[in-house]
Design an enzyme around this catalytic site. Structure first.
Site, PDB file in Angstrom:
ATOM      1  N   HIS A   1       1.527  -1.260  -0.344  1.00 45.08           N
ATOM      2  CA  HIS A   1      -0.142  -0.136  -0.082  1.00 45.08           C
ATOM      3  C   HIS A   1       1.020   1.270  -0.036  1.00 45.08           C
ATOM      4  CE1 HIS A   1      -3.021   2.483   0.472  1.00 45.08           C
ATOM      5  NE2 HIS A   1      -4.017   2.305   1.751  1.00 45.08           N
TER       6      HIS A   1
ATOM      7  N   HIS B   1      -2.562  -1.754  -9.569  1.00 49.21           N
ATOM      8  CA  HIS B   1      -3.135  -2.026  -9.069  1.00 49.21           C
ATOM      9  C   HIS B   1      -4.465  -2.288  -8.978  1.00 49.21           C
ATOM     10  CE1 HIS B   1      -5.931   1.608  -7.023  1.00 49.21           C
ATOM     11  NE2 HIS B   1      -4.875   2.119  -6.806  1.00 49.21           N
TER      12      HIS B   1
ATOM     13  N   ASP C   1       2.587   5.930  -6.723  1.00 51.04           N
ATOM     14  CA  ASP C   1       4.022   5.688  -5.767  1.00 51.04           C
ATOM     15  C   ASP C   1       5.350   5.667  -6.911  1.00 51.04           C
ATOM     16  OD1 ASP C   1       2.692   5.807  -2.990  1.00 51.04           O
ATOM     17  OD2 ASP C   1       2.210   4.192  -3.722  1.00 51.04           O
TER      18      ASP C   1
HETATM   19  N1  CMC Z   1       5.007  -6.792 -10.104  1.00 55.31           N
HETATM   20  C1  CMC Z   1       5.655  -7.738 -10.918  1.00 55.31           C
HETATM   21  N2  CMC Z   1       3.417  -9.112 -11.310  1.00 55.31           N
HETATM   22  C2  CMC Z   1       2.189  -8.027 -10.784  1.00 55.31           C
HETATM   23  C3  CMC Z   1       2.515  -6.836 -10.095  1.00 55.31           C
HETATM   24  C4  CMC Z   1       3.655  -6.139  -9.561  1.00 55.31           C
HETATM   25  N3  CMC Z   1       4.164  -4.945  -9.577  1.00 55.31           N
HETATM   26  N4  CMC Z   1       1.313  -6.868  -9.040  1.00 55.31           N
HETATM   27  C5  CMC Z   1       0.252  -6.970 -10.085  1.00 55.31           C
HETATM   28  N5  CMC Z   1       1.460  -8.371 -10.522  1.00 55.31           N
HETATM   29  C6  CMC Z   1       1.374  -9.726 -11.379  1.00 55.31           C
HETATM   30  C7  CMC Z   1       0.894 -11.112 -10.132  1.00 55.31           C
HETATM   31  O1  CMC Z   1       1.867 -11.352 -10.032  1.00 55.31           O
HETATM   32  C8  CMC Z   1      -0.220 -11.520 -10.504  1.00 55.31           C
HETATM   33  O2  CMC Z   1      -0.341 -12.229 -11.612  1.00 55.31           O
HETATM   34  P1  CMC Z   1      -0.487 -14.270 -12.074  1.00 55.31           P
HETATM   35  O3  CMC Z   1      -1.911 -13.519 -12.137  1.00 55.31           O
HETATM   36  O4  CMC Z   1       0.436 -14.365 -13.082  1.00 55.31           O
HETATM   37  O5  CMC Z   1      -0.641 -14.675 -10.761  1.00 55.31           O
HETATM   38  C9  CMC Z   1      -1.426 -10.198 -10.971  1.00 55.31           C
HETATM   39  O6  CMC Z   1       0.109  -9.243 -11.706  1.00 55.31           O
HETATM   40  C10 CMC Z   1      -2.272  -9.923 -10.851  1.00 55.31           C
HETATM   41  O7  CMC Z   1      -1.525  -9.550  -9.491  1.00 55.31           O
HETATM   42  P2  CMC Z   1      -2.895  -9.618  -8.038  1.00 55.31           P
HETATM   43  O8  CMC Z   1      -1.214  -9.357  -6.786  1.00 55.31           O
HETATM   44  O9  CMC Z   1      -4.018 -10.486  -8.246  1.00 55.31           O
HETATM   45  O10 CMC Z   1      -3.043  -7.885  -7.981  1.00 55.31           O
HETATM   46  P3  CMC Z   1      -4.500  -7.153  -6.797  1.00 55.31           P
HETATM   47  O11 CMC Z   1      -4.820  -6.843  -7.583  1.00 55.31           O
HETATM   48  O12 CMC Z   1      -4.242  -7.693  -5.564  1.00 55.31           O
HETATM   49  O13 CMC Z   1      -2.416  -6.368  -6.327  1.00 55.31           O
HETATM   50  C11 CMC Z   1      -1.455  -4.747  -6.208  1.00 55.31           C
HETATM   51  C12 CMC Z   1      -2.680  -4.526  -6.076  1.00 55.31           C
HETATM   52  C13 CMC Z   1      -1.260  -3.157  -6.050  1.00 55.31           C
HETATM   53  C14 CMC Z   1      -0.815  -5.144  -4.373  1.00 55.31           C
HETATM   54  C15 CMC Z   1      -0.240  -5.275  -6.786  1.00 55.31           C
HETATM   55  O14 CMC Z   1      -0.058  -4.905  -8.509  1.00 55.31           O
HETATM   56  C16 CMC Z   1       1.150  -5.093  -6.345  1.00 55.31           C
HETATM   57  O15 CMC Z   1       2.045  -5.811  -5.218  1.00 55.31           O
HETATM   58  N6  CMC Z   1       2.264  -3.885  -6.782  1.00 55.31           N
HETATM   59  C17 CMC Z   1       3.218  -3.531  -6.308  1.00 55.31           C
HETATM   60  C18 CMC Z   1       2.888  -2.529  -4.794  1.00 55.31           C
HETATM   61  C19 CMC Z   1       2.512  -1.279  -5.181  1.00 55.31           C
HETATM   62  O16 CMC Z   1       2.916  -0.014  -5.776  1.00 55.31           O
HETATM   63  N7  CMC Z   1       1.320  -0.333  -4.123  1.00 55.31           N
HETATM   64  C20 CMC Z   1       1.045   0.077  -4.556  1.00 55.31           C
HETATM   65  C21 CMC Z   1      -0.390   0.593  -5.072  1.00 55.31           C
HETATM   66  S1  CMC Z   1      -1.165   2.261  -5.352  1.00 55.31           S
HETATM   67  C22 CMC Z   1      -1.000   3.335  -4.138  1.00 55.31           C
HETATM   68  C23 CMC Z   1      -1.719   2.694  -2.857  1.00 55.31           C
HETATM   69  O17 CMC Z   1      -2.425   1.726  -3.001  1.00 55.31           O
HETATM   70  O18 CMC Z   1      -0.490   2.290  -1.921  1.00 55.31           O
END
Ligand code: CMC
Length: 428
Positions: A267, A306, A362
């Protein structure tokens, strides 16, 4: 004529049910009537991480993740970032309308009146270790405010809630600035009520020996960043504030739960993690190998992806523009080159394209905060300052929503059935 209903057949019993559809949703509690046998409690919906569950009605923030749209109370984020001040945005989120000049002046005066914290809050902060993470300090100190303002428990009184919201908006920058000074071993600088909200905060962080030369471009850039972070509907920290607040605890405790949620690297902690990632990459020539690692499942590309945005995060677009203004003043952050190249490569890579992973808020914000002089572990504190108006607007909305009760999700029990206690001496 088409009806706004959903008809489902339970193939276990052959019975058919018609459920009303309102606002594109069915009520999860309407599923309770779908029962296979007497006493089974009826059907539940299973939605770990709330991927497809609306937990509230809200009139505060609108997001269209596919089209990259973000609006506070109907106003596009681009226009607010261009023209509004942070306190004007906070007023908009809290009260639902943009303030008139008189209303804004009154709100600014009210906030200014409450910027000081009790000296014991200062002493409390002094008790932290020299290397305490500023987010840990912030969440502890904001939670501790509930002990200084026991009247905050009167959450049924609208006037009282207003007072506590103003106290939070006024005192968070003071606490945040004290946390900044603490980690540098510098004496705390008290609020200056002749300065505006942002000017006062910047002064409390950077003043040395009674002097600080304000840079209006950097101050406006910080203000824009705070506006861009001010609310983001039902994200992890806001849901935490709503959920904890639903127990009818005071707002300082509820907001400290939001700060705790924001602290995490998935987050708000992502802005800090991005900088650490850029440091680890070190050079543009190392980017392809880094991307391959991420694709192989070793770590994530921080600042990308996201839950809601499946196109470019509109905040990230605006932040890139802010970065230009800031770097013109401070000189280029050498890590910008790595970030730009990382973005370029990722946006052309099938892995990221097919998963609709774009830079989020971010990805570039940390580079700007660093150029402004804030250390890496402080970035999330700045995010928290920005998000505060959103948290307390959503807290207020939750408390005044007659459909809400204490938050209490259900579960699917997967543990053992009943079994007799085994005395310690007889356990293998
Ligand atoms: N790098 C590599 N792969 C990713 C990433 C990433 N940053 N984000 C998602 N994926 C992949 C993930 O591995 C999955 O792949 P597969 O379908 O093959 O298993 C697919 O994309 C879907 O990901 P998810 O984890 O199911 O998506 P989510 O909606 O649960 O997660 C998230 C959203 C923001 C937690 C995630 O994208 C992430 O971890 N990003 C990196 C951390 C980040 O930048 N967070 C800030 C978010 S914006 C500001 C805030 O909220 O604070």
């Amino acid at each position: 004529m088409a009806e706004d209903t959903l008809t489902v057949t339970d193939n276990r019993t052959g019975r058919e049910y018609t459920l009303p559809i309102t606002d594109g949703t069915i009520h999860a509690t309407d599923l309770r009537q779908v029962s296979a046998e007497e006493g089974d409690g009826g059907l539940m919906s299973y939605d770990p991480a709330y991927l497809n569950t609306a937990s509230c009605r809200s009139a505060i923030t609108f997001i269209d993740g596919d089209r990259g749209i973000l609006r506070y109370r109907g106003y596009p984020i681009e226009q607010l970032a261009e023209d509004a001040t942070f306190l004007e945005t906070a007023y908009l989120l809290l009260e639902g309308e943009l303030p008139t000049a008189t209303q804004l002046q009154a709100f600014e005066d009210e906030v200014r009146y409450h910027t000081y914290v009790h000296v014991n809050v200062q002493k409390f902060l002094e008790g932290f270790r020299y290397d305490a993470h500023p987010m840990g300090m912030l969440l502890g100190a904001v939670g501790a405010l509930s002990t200084f303002y026991p009247d905050a428990k009167e959450i049924g009184d609208a006037e009282n809630r207003h007072l506590q919201r103003v106290r939070l908006v006024a005192k968070m920058p003071t606490i945040a600035a004290f946390a900044f000074r603490h980690s540098r071993g510098l004496p705390y600088v008290l609020p200056r009520n002749d300065l505006d909200y942002i000017g006062n905060f910047v002064n409390m962080t950077f003043e040395i020996g009674g002097r600080h030369e304000p840079n209006p471009v950097l101050q406006r850039s910080l203000e824009i960043l705070l506006i861009l972070h001010a609310d983001h509907e039902q994200n992890c920290s806001t849901s935490a504030v709503r959920s904890v607040g639903s127990s009818q605890v005071d707002p300082f405790s509820a907001v400290s739960a939001g700060i705790a949620a924001l602290y995490g690297p998935l987050h708000g902690g992502a802005n800090e993690a991005v900088l650490r990632m850029l440091d680890e990459i070190g050079d543009t020539k190392n980017i392809p190998a880094f991307i391959e690692q991420v694709k192989a499942g070793h770590g994530r590309l921080m600042g990308f992806g996201h839950r809601v945005y499946k196109s470019y995060d509109p905040r990230a677009k605006l932040i890139k523009r802010v970065a230009d203004d800031v770097f013109e003043q401070t000189g280029l952050n050498p890590k910008l080159e790595i970030a730009l190249e990382l973005e370029r490569i990722a946006l052309e890579d099938e892995y990221f394209v097919s998963r609709k992973l774009y830079p989020n808020v971010d990805f570039y914000s940390g580079l700007i905060y660093q150029a402004m002089g804030y250390p890496t572990d402080y970035f999330t504190v700045l995010f928290a300052l920005g998000r505060l108006p959103g948290w307390i607007s959503q807290w207020e909305e939750h408390l005044s929503d007659p459909e809400q009760k204490i938050s209490r999700p259900r579960q699917i029990y997967t543990g053992e059935g009943e079994r007799p206690y085994v005395p310690r001496a007889r356990r293998g």
